[in-house]
Every structure is written in structure tokens, then in C-alpha cells.
Design a protein around this motif. Structure first.
Motif, mmCIF file in Angstrom:
data_model
loop_
_atom_site.group_PDB
_atom_site.id
_atom_site.type_symbol
_atom_site.label_atom_id
_atom_site.label_comp_id
_atom_site.label_asym_id
_atom_site.label_seq_id
_atom_site.Cartn_x
_atom_site.Cartn_y
_atom_site.Cartn_z
ATOM 1 N N HIS A 1 39.361 80.851 43.688
ATOM 2 C CA HIS A 1 39.556 82.290 43.918
ATOM 3 C C HIS A 1 38.236 82.999 43.628
ATOM 4 O O HIS A 1 37.519 82.633 42.690
ATOM 5 N N GLY A 2 37.904 83.987 44.421
ATOM 6 C CA GLY A 2 36.639 84.698 44.275
ATOM 7 C C GLY A 2 36.408 85.309 42.906
ATOM 8 O O GLY A 2 35.259 85.514 42.497
ATOM 9 N N ALA A 3 37.470 85.600 42.183
ATOM 10 C CA ALA A 3 37.334 86.205 40.860
ATOM 11 C C ALA A 3 36.920 85.187 39.795
ATOM 12 O O ALA A 3 36.473 85.570 38.712
ATOM 13 N N ILE A 4 37.062 83.904 40.092
ATOM 14 C CA ILE A 4 36.644 82.860 39.145
ATOM 15 C C ILE A 4 35.129 82.739 39.239
ATOM 16 O O ILE A 4 34.593 82.307 40.261
ATOM 17 N N VAL A 5 34.433 83.146 38.172
ATOM 18 C CA VAL A 5 32.973 83.246 38.227
ATOM 19 C C VAL A 5 32.237 82.488 37.111
ATOM 20 O O VAL A 5 31.014 82.568 37.025
ATOM 21 N N TRP A 6 32.960 81.757 36.281
ATOM 22 C CA TRP A 6 32.264 80.997 35.228
ATOM 23 C C TRP A 6 31.288 80.001 35.845
ATOM 24 O O TRP A 6 30.238 79.711 35.277
ATOM 25 N N ASP A 7 31.600 79.510 37.030
ATOM 26 C CA ASP A 7 30.698 78.594 37.723
ATOM 27 C C ASP A 7 29.368 79.266 38.052
ATOM 28 O O ASP A 7 28.308 78.649 37.975
ATOM 29 N N GLU A 8 29.390 80.562 38.373
ATOM 30 C CA GLU A 8 28.147 81.301 38.611
ATOM 31 C C GLU A 8 27.361 81.467 37.315
ATOM 32 O O GLU A 8 26.131 81.382 37.320
ATOM 33 N N VAL A 9 28.065 81.697 36.227
ATOM 34 C CA VAL A 9 27.393 81.854 34.926
ATOM 35 C C VAL A 9 26.586 80.584 34.614
ATOM 36 O O VAL A 9 25.395 80.649 34.293
ATOM 37 N N ILE A 10 27.232 79.438 34.736
ATOM 38 C CA ILE A 10 26.549 78.180 34.407
ATOM 39 C C ILE A 10 25.501 77.830 35.467
ATOM 40 O O ILE A 10 24.417 77.339 35.136
ATOM 41 N N GLY A 11 25.785 78.103 36.727
ATOM 42 C CA GLY A 11 24.808 77.829 37.786
ATOM 43 C C GLY A 11 23.526 78.622 37.593
ATOM 44 O O GLY A 11 22.418 78.079 37.711
ATOM 45 N N TYR A 12 23.655 79.897 37.293
ATOM 46 C CA TYR A 12 22.470 80.726 37.064
ATOM 47 C C TYR A 12 21.745 80.272 35.790
ATOM 48 O O TYR A 12 20.510 80.216 35.761
ATOM 49 N N ALA A 13 22.489 79.920 34.760
ATOM 50 C CA ALA A 13 21.861 79.419 33.531
ATOM 51 C C ALA A 13 21.080 78.137 33.817
ATOM 52 O O ALA A 13 19.973 77.956 33.294
ATOM 53 N N LEU A 14 21.620 77.258 34.650
ATOM 54 C CA LEU A 14 20.895 76.043 35.018
ATOM 55 C C LEU A 14 19.636 76.390 35.804
ATOM 56 O O LEU A 14 18.585 75.775 35.614
ATOM 57 N N THR A 15 19.725 77.363 36.687
ATOM 58 C CA THR A 15 18.556 77.815 37.450
ATOM 59 C C THR A 15 17.420 78.232 36.523
ATOM 60 O O THR A 15 16.249 78.005 36.824
ATOM 61 N N MET A 16 17.762 78.823 35.389
ATOM 62 C CA MET A 16 16.747 79.373 34.479
ATOM 63 C C MET A 16 16.275 78.382 33.411
ATOM 64 O O MET A 16 15.463 78.737 32.556
ATOM 65 N N LEU A 17 16.760 77.148 33.469
ATOM 66 C CA LEU A 17 16.348 76.114 32.507
ATOM 67 C C LEU A 17 14.834 75.898 32.577
ATOM 68 O O LEU A 17 14.279 75.684 33.658
ATOM 69 N N LEU A 18 14.183 75.967 31.434
ATOM 70 C CA LEU A 18 12.738 75.737 31.297
ATOM 71 C C LEU A 18 11.891 76.736 32.074
ATOM 72 O O LEU A 18 10.758 76.435 32.447
ATOM 73 N N VAL A 19 12.433 77.904 32.326
ATOM 74 C CA VAL A 19 11.694 78.956 33.020
ATOM 75 C C VAL A 19 11.257 79.981 31.974
ATOM 76 O O VAL A 19 12.084 80.443 31.183
ATOM 77 N N PRO A 20 9.969 80.345 31.964
ATOM 78 C CA PRO A 20 9.534 81.405 31.041
ATOM 79 C C PRO A 20 10.262 82.703 31.402
ATOM 80 O O PRO A 20 10.239 83.135 32.556
ATOM 81 N N LEU A 21 10.920 83.292 30.421
ATOM 82 C CA LEU A 21 11.752 84.458 30.711
ATOM 83 C C LEU A 21 10.953 85.748 30.754
ATOM 84 O O LEU A 21 10.138 86.020 29.875
#
Length: 159
Positions: free
Chosen positions: A78-98
């Protein structure tokens, strides 16, 4: 899109819906992705071990909560289920200078790959079901987003 079957009083629904961000009437995935920012900053501040622990625990937990919430409402991903986006974006930012710029670039890249779902992401999205399927396409979308982000830093197009 109906939200009447969601119960934010259930911890699984609360997390799966990104603390309610997934209930946004438009672009719930985008709003859900924004929920990741405090997690990214917080765990990056704590160090790599804690960041990796968040990703591992968040992924395992996500498989459970996303699958449970989807079953509870009777609709896969369901489109309202977004925890997958939270973890996906967090993985995208792994080892990236913030920085504001890196967070924005990572956000845009992740959303692009998550929405477009180029091969093989789309292939997995159509064939893997349940909580694992909900989480997997976002984890896979994070990989090319992460690679492009790393290239932007390598070629000093982003600092």
C-alpha cells in the motif's frame, strides 16, 4: 486511497507508515523518505557501527512490519507503507559526508530510482512478495543512487 484500515496505535502500523507520514494525501513515498533524515543524521553522528546496526535492524524490522501492515490492510505494498523508503534512503546515504547538498542529492537520486525502478529493480518488485518484497525494491533502488552519489563526490561535483 483509503486509510481507514490503518491503526497508528499499533506499533507496527506506526513504524510502517513512517510515524504517519505515509498518510500524506499526495506523494506519501516522498514524505516517508523525509522521515529518514533525523535517523540518517543521528546514526551518522554516532558512527559507522551504529549506522550499520540501524540499517540491519531497520531492514529486518521492516520486513516484518511492512509485511504485517500489508496483511492487516489486505493490500500488498500500500502506498502509505513507507518504512521501506526510510531504510532505502538511509542506505543511499551510507558513508556519504553529510551536508544539506548531499542529503538533497541523495534524496533526489533515491526517489528517482525508487519511482522509475529500472531493471533489475522492477523485476524483483514484480516477483518478490510480502515484507521482503516491499523492502527489497527500495534497498535495490538505493544501490544505483548510492553509486551515483559516490561518483558525484569522487569527481568533486558535490562536496
Amino acid at each position: 486511497m483509503t486509510h481507514t484500515k490503518f491503526h497508528l496505535s499499533r506499533w507496527q502500523h506506526l513504524l510502517a507508515l513512517g510515524f504517519g507520514a505515509g498518510l500524506a494525501p499526495k506523494a506519501p513515498g516522498t514524505f516517508g523518505t523525509l522521515v529518514a533524515i533525523p535517523f540518517i543524521i543521528g546514526f551518522a553522528t554516532l558512527g559507522l557501527v551504529w549506522y550499520l546496526a540501524f540499517l540491519v535492524v531497520g531492514t529486518a524490522l521492516g520486513i516484518y512490519i511492512c509485511g504485517k501492515t500489508a496483511r492487516d490492510v489486505g493490500e500488498h505494498d500500500h502506498g502509505a507503507i513507507v518504512w521501506d523508503e526510510v531504510i532505502g534512503y538511509a542506505l543511499t546515504m551510507l558513508l556519504v559526508p553529510l551536508s544539506v547538498q548531499s542529503l538533497l542529492a541523495g534524496f533526489l537520486l533515491f526517489r528517482f530510482f525508487d519511482i522509475v525502478k529500472p531493471w533489475p529493480i522492477r523485476w524483483f518488485d514484480k516477483r518478490v512478495h510480502g515484507g521482503l518484497g516491499i523492502m527489497l525494491d527500495d534497498l535495490l533502488a538505493a544501490v544505483p543512487a548510492w553509486l551515483v552519489l559516490q561518483l558525484l563526490f569522487y569527481y568533486q561535483l558535490l562536496n
